[in-house]
Design an enzyme around this catalytic site. Sequence first.
Site: not given
Length: 468
Positions: A18, A51, A392, A396, A412
């Site tokens: 196809t 396609r 830290w 982050y 943390d």
Amino acid sequence: MSRDPRFDGRFIVAVLTTGIYCRPVCPAKTPASDNVRYFLSAAAAQDAGYRPCLRCRPETAAPLPEWSIGSRTVIQGLRLIGAGVVDREGAAGLARRLGLSQRHLNRLFQRELGATPKSLALTRRRQLAKRLLDETSLPLAQIALQAGYGSVRRFNDDLRQVYERSPRQLRGSAPRPSDIELRLPVRQPYHVDWVFDFLARRALSGLEEVQGRCYRRRIRDRAGTLHWVQVRWDGDALRLQIPRSADVELAEVLPRVRRVFDLDADSAVVDAHLAGDPLLGDVLAAGPGLRVPGAWDGFETAVRAVLGQQVSVDRATRLAHLLMQRYGGGLFPEPAALAAANPAEIGMPGRRGAAISALAAAVADGDLELHDGVDAQDLRAALVAVPGIGPWTAGYVSMRVARDPDAFVDSDWVVLKVLGATPARARALAEAWRPWRAYAVMYLWRLAGLRRAETAPAASLPQSQPEE
């Protein structure tokens, strides 16, 4: 053959007879295996002469999860392509940003995705144009502009070549909403309430609003007019809505939304890795699919990270509001404004205010870039080089701005409290969570919130951070 949705976006199925390529979930009749060819990306299939299928619409599939790409450079390159770098600077500009020759960059992309950066950028442009044709009522000329085509003629010629139909024929006559609305697929599991609650707790009044499962962000369009864009949960996906009157660049807004809601992650893989951990297993089983909400604006998030040192999330948010009112006229201040100011005067230690000014100056001068196309390790090194910014904050920012899935904030306060450990011990325990330590942090934060809710439902989680 099973049309398993977990593989949607992971590869492309092309059919020799196809000349069409499809998603693995396409409902069309399964072709004979001898007639099937597999590709790593839609761009690779198009380069081979296939396609797109008009039935399963490959342009609507979730993107290839980043964990499945073996090259960190290619991941960075894809993020920069998504931000429009190739459209503005060409493939040579992308190679310069990544510090490689264009030939070597092409080799990397061919190996990982079967297509060059230029082909991927062209496919991205076509896919956005196709989605705007299908899902909006924008005029064709405006769609051509939004998708990144230099002219309507190029837009018409390109889509006719790829789809063998004109844009007008592709659009059809189905009714469409007056505003711009695009559906953003979400890989499951996805803990939608965690993401929206995370954003709600940190929302800046006048700039952001969160109500239930609806997030709104105020942005300035190309004419300088302010508009609210909206992202709401819609069944099993997110729906982005932009006012028709807003002259915004969709190619810029879409990557920001994907980043904020961490839509390129694959929680099934992350959770499978973390599920066996004795500490994380139960909270994960009770609420899988936690994501790491990203940054709408990297500079804004980095400044807010500095504001959050040694104070609660609520206090840091109040300080951010004061910055907006004093230096931004109700919006978040530009880097140049904060570089020339003394942020400590809003009520914070002088060292922290100086760190914000130095950070802003580095961004304003172009010495520091804060977006998800930068190398996370280089970004952390650049941040800790700023006086007053320590591990830290760097971790982050790496987690939320650079989107490093393995970023870990070993100092943390909440992480250490849940683990009952020192930073060194926390790092040792987190080794088992690699390469998903950032997601493990989300589960630790959620676990802390659940424990606190059991003992003091009316209290808020402090989440104070170390002074740096």
